[in-house]
Design a protein around this motif. Structure first.
Motif, PDB file in Angstrom:
ATOM      1  N   TYR A 141      13.864  25.051  15.592  1.00 29.25           N
ATOM      2  CA  TYR A 141      13.275  23.478  15.275  1.00 29.25           C
ATOM      3  C   TYR A 141      12.979  23.305  14.279  1.00 29.25           C
ATOM      4  O   TYR A 141      12.421  22.071  13.623  1.00 29.25           O
ATOM      5  N   GLN A 142      13.147  24.114  13.320  1.00 24.54           N
ATOM      6  CA  GLN A 142      12.818  24.125  11.729  1.00 24.54           C
ATOM      7  C   GLN A 142      11.480  23.492  11.403  1.00 24.54           C
ATOM      8  O   GLN A 142      11.522  22.471  10.586  1.00 24.54           O
ATOM      9  N   PRO A 143      10.560  24.043  11.972  1.00 21.46           N
ATOM     10  CA  PRO A 143       9.202  23.595  11.249  1.00 21.46           C
ATOM     11  C   PRO A 143       9.267  23.709   9.690  1.00 21.46           C
ATOM     12  O   PRO A 143       9.845  24.898   9.327  1.00 21.46           O
ATOM     13  N   PHE A 144       8.850  23.212   8.995  1.00 19.17           N
ATOM     14  CA  PHE A 144       8.499  23.337   7.569  1.00 19.17           C
ATOM     15  C   PHE A 144       7.346  24.257   7.221  1.00 19.17           C
ATOM     16  O   PHE A 144       6.010  23.718   7.257  1.00 19.17           O
ATOM     17  N   SER A 148       4.020  22.945   8.369  1.00 20.73           N
ATOM     18  CA  SER A 148       4.174  21.958   9.552  1.00 20.73           C
ATOM     19  C   SER A 148       3.332  22.777  10.580  1.00 20.73           C
ATOM     20  O   SER A 148       2.782  21.930  11.440  1.00 20.73           O
ATOM     21  N   ALA A 151       0.043  21.203  10.287  1.00 26.32           N
ATOM     22  CA  ALA A 151      -0.064  19.908  10.301  1.00 26.32           C
ATOM     23  C   ALA A 151      -0.035  19.413  11.710  1.00 26.32           C
ATOM     24  O   ALA A 151      -0.788  18.526  12.262  1.00 26.32           O
ATOM     25  N   LEU A 152       0.443  20.532  12.502  1.00 27.24           N
ATOM     26  CA  LEU A 152       0.225  20.391  13.988  1.00 27.24           C
ATOM     27  C   LEU A 152      -1.187  20.570  14.621  1.00 27.24           C
ATOM     28  O   LEU A 152      -1.845  19.831  15.311  1.00 27.24           O
ATOM     29  N   VAL A 153      -2.023  21.393  13.785  1.00 22.77           N
ATOM     30  CA  VAL A 153      -3.234  21.553  14.048  1.00 22.77           C
ATOM     31  C   VAL A 153      -4.029  20.511  13.446  1.00 22.77           C
ATOM     32  O   VAL A 153      -4.967  19.694  14.361  1.00 22.77           O
ATOM     33  N   ALA A 155      -3.150  17.203  13.439  1.00 26.12           N
ATOM     34  CA  ALA A 155      -2.718  16.033  14.058  1.00 26.12           C
ATOM     35  C   ALA A 155      -3.645  16.194  15.528  1.00 26.12           C
ATOM     36  O   ALA A 155      -4.203  15.281  16.090  1.00 26.12           O
ATOM     37  N   ARG A 156      -3.743  17.483  15.915  1.00 30.75           N
ATOM     38  CA  ARG A 156      -4.465  17.667  17.065  1.00 30.75           C
ATOM     39  C   ARG A 156      -6.141  17.381  17.189  1.00 30.75           C
ATOM     40  O   ARG A 156      -6.738  16.896  17.823  1.00 30.75           O
ATOM     41  N   MET A 201       4.690  11.488   2.312  1.00 35.98           N
ATOM     42  CA  MET A 201       4.308  12.470   3.422  1.00 35.98           C
ATOM     43  C   MET A 201       5.334  13.693   3.230  1.00 35.98           C
ATOM     44  O   MET A 201       6.348  13.580   2.913  1.00 35.98           O
ATOM     45  N   ILE A 202       4.831  14.927   3.560  1.00 35.18           N
ATOM     46  CA  ILE A 202       5.676  15.849   3.688  1.00 35.18           C
ATOM     47  C   ILE A 202       6.036  16.295   5.119  1.00 35.18           C
ATOM     48  O   ILE A 202       7.154  16.655   5.481  1.00 35.18           O
ATOM     49  N   THR A 203       4.818  16.504   5.861  1.00 37.14           N
ATOM     50  CA  THR A 203       5.119  16.728   7.191  1.00 37.14           C
ATOM     51  C   THR A 203       3.832  16.320   7.881  1.00 37.14           C
ATOM     52  O   THR A 203       2.577  16.607   7.527  1.00 37.14           O
ATOM     53  N   ASP A 204       3.779  15.231   8.773  1.00 42.04           N
ATOM     54  CA  ASP A 204       2.518  14.294   8.810  1.00 42.04           C
ATOM     55  C   ASP A 204       1.602  15.149   9.549  1.00 42.04           C
ATOM     56  O   ASP A 204       1.998  15.758  10.446  1.00 42.04           O
TER      57      ASP A 204
END
Lengths: 391, 128
Positions: A141-144, A148, A151-153, A155-156, A201-204
């Motif tokens: 899934y190519q997380p950067f 990334s 970034a998921l942390v 965003a949550r 943005m790099i990874t929102d």
């Protein structure tokens, strides 16, 4: 016996940095050796006195052997556990035990990386690691990574608690303001919140300003027993406690993205130290990304879960704020050579010694260091340090 | 000595995907679902894990848009999906712009061909 029995039994007596920023033409080992030499001299000891060694490197699974040979050591205690960037904080507990039991008398903790200028750069190092240590459930899934995952942390956390990008930007700006007071910091040009918010943005939701620097740098410090520490060159900074918690490997294994293992490491470290967040004068947290600071402040108990965003508003963790955090400028503005744990530790020691010049927190007697490791706050290691007055 | 070649959980998972089938595991000891595939249950330590077909539906737990230059393929989504069976996986939500993927969105799995290997991605439920 318990962790609390080790309280104040050991101290950090020497620190050294080398090659921070850019160390063109040098290798990981060369700047590590320079930092180690400085740390040993700072303690008023010699390299031959180092009969304990803690070290790790992301490029070699058996790095302590390399360091032993290069520095000409013959240690009685070797610790090379690599739990990511928190390793050089996590190395403290085994060192405390080895020193307190008399297994050895002086431990050298050291690290160096030329990831910025080295012939094998960050990109090549990451590619090599993906081959040697694959993650087949993330890679397609190519997380950067690591951005990334964090970034998921973030965003949550934003979804769950209403944390805003502006609050994350407050952190980047606060640390930049500290960096402007630190002549050794890498990024010292002025930075304001609007600039962070308008950046690409790099990874929102992260722009480059939410992500730590990619620099070279080496850091080393020397630990010894409290009885020996008193007779050395510099004012000893006592280790009241250290605790490490490892909960997962990567973001897919992080059960609640808004709670890091610092919750556990912090509770254990504060309990053994007999202190709480309200007793702490200066805080050094591993800011791989802006969100790390919010997680650390919440999980260590400086504020309630979900209130980290409002807590950092209005320059609260910058110079002149209510809680001094990352007074060197942190990984975001001072230095970040892949693994930052030793740098956070050294800044805490310098603050407690009173050696920090313009950025000195007046009368600082207690400090917390919080290490972070892995692609998603996987490992966390918390230490409480203090001067003799606060023992 | 057992000289027979075995098929590990990781290989078996991928082999099923390569045939277009998405399978997860369920521990016969504690009854909980397990992902990613393992040879021991991370919940109870049991070593009897059965392969089961998930419903294929779930919800976006978190999401990020990875920014990439248009000439390199453009921006793409990376999400964490909580399957209705109670396990979480990393994946990608397709069929909508990556910045339109939202936390809480209901999604459904499909197996696609990714350079010759089966791969699970998701699409929004309402878009089907």
């Amino acid at each position: 016996m318990s962790l609390a029995d080790l309280r104040g039994k050991t101290a950090i007596v020497g620190v050294g940095l080398a090659g921070c920023g850019e160390a063109r033409g040098m290798t990981d080992m060369e700047i590590l050796a320079q930092a180690a030499t400085k740390a040993v001299a700072d303690a008023g000891l010699t390299m031959k006195d180092m009969d304990g060694l803690c070290t790790a490197n992301l490029m070699s699974a058996i790095w302590p052997l390399n360091v032993v040979e290069y520095l000409g050591l013959q240690p009685k205690f070797v610790e090379g556990t690599n739990v990511g960037g928190s390793a050089f904080v996590a190395h403290q507990l085994p060192s405390m035990m080895a020193l307190a039991t008399g297994v050895c008398d002086a431990v050298l903790v050291c690290y160096g990386s030329v990831q910025r200028t080295g012939t094998m750069g960050r990109k090549e190092r990451t590619a090599a690691r993906n081959v040697l240590d694959p993650n087949p459930y993330e890679a397609p899934y190519q997380p950067f990574n690591p951005p990334s995952s964090y970034a998921l942390v973030a965003a949550r956390h934003m979804h769950q608690y209403g944390t805003t990008r502006r609050q994350l930007a407050e952190i980047a700006v606060a640390f930049r303001r500290w960096a402007q007071l630190n002549p050794e910091a890498f990024s010292r040009e002025p930075l304001d919140i609007e600039t962070v918010l308008k950046a690409r943005m790099i990874t929102d939701p992260f722009t480059a300003y939410d992500c730590c620097l990619v620099t070279d740098g080496a850091a080393a410090y020397v630990m010894t027993r409290a009885d020996r520490a008193k007779d050395l060159k510099k004012k000893p900074i006592y280790l009241l406690s250290n605790a490490t918690a490892v909960w997962h490997r990567s973001v897919i294994g992080m059960r609640d993205l808004t709670v890091s293992p610092s919750k556990e490491s912090g509770e254990r470290a504060f309990a053994a130290a007999g202190l709480g967040p309200k007793d702490i004068d200066v805080v050094q947290v591993y800011d791989a990304f802006s969100i790390n600071v919010i997680l650390a402040l919440e999980d260590l108990g400086f504020c309630k879960k979900g209130e980290g965003g409002p807590f950092v508003e209005n320059g609260a963790i910058g110079p002149g704020g209510r809680l001094p955090v990352n007074t060197n400028g942190g990984g975001l503005s001072c230095v970040h050579p892949n693994m930052y744990g030793a740098f956070a530790t050294i800044e805490a020691v310098r603050q407690l010694r009173g050696e920090c010049g313009e950025r000195q927190v007046k009368g600082a007697k207690t400090a917390v260091v919080n290490g972070n490791g892995g692609n998603a706050a996987a490992s966390q290691s918390t230490s409480v340090l203090a001067t003799a007055e606060a023992l | 000595m057992n000289t027979q070649e075995q098929v590990g959980a990781e290989a078996r998972y991928q082999a099923a995907l390569n045939e277009g089938r998405f399978l997860i595991q369920r521990c016969e000891g504690c009854g909980r679902h397990v992902f990613y595939p393992r040879v021991v249950c991370p919940h109870c330590g049991g070593d009897s894990l059965a392969w089961v077909e998930p419903k294929g539906t779930g919800v976006v737990y978190s999401t990020t848009t990875v920014r990439r230059k248009p000439e390199a393929g453009g921006d793409y989504d990376v999400s964490l999906i909580d399957l209705d069976e109670g396990v979480r996986m990393m994946s990608r939500v397709e069929g909508i712009a990556p910045t339109e993927v939202k936390i809480g969105m209901r999604v459904r799995a499909k197996v696609i061909d990714n350079k010759g290997a089966g791969l699970v991605v998701f699409t929004p439920e309402e878009a089907r």
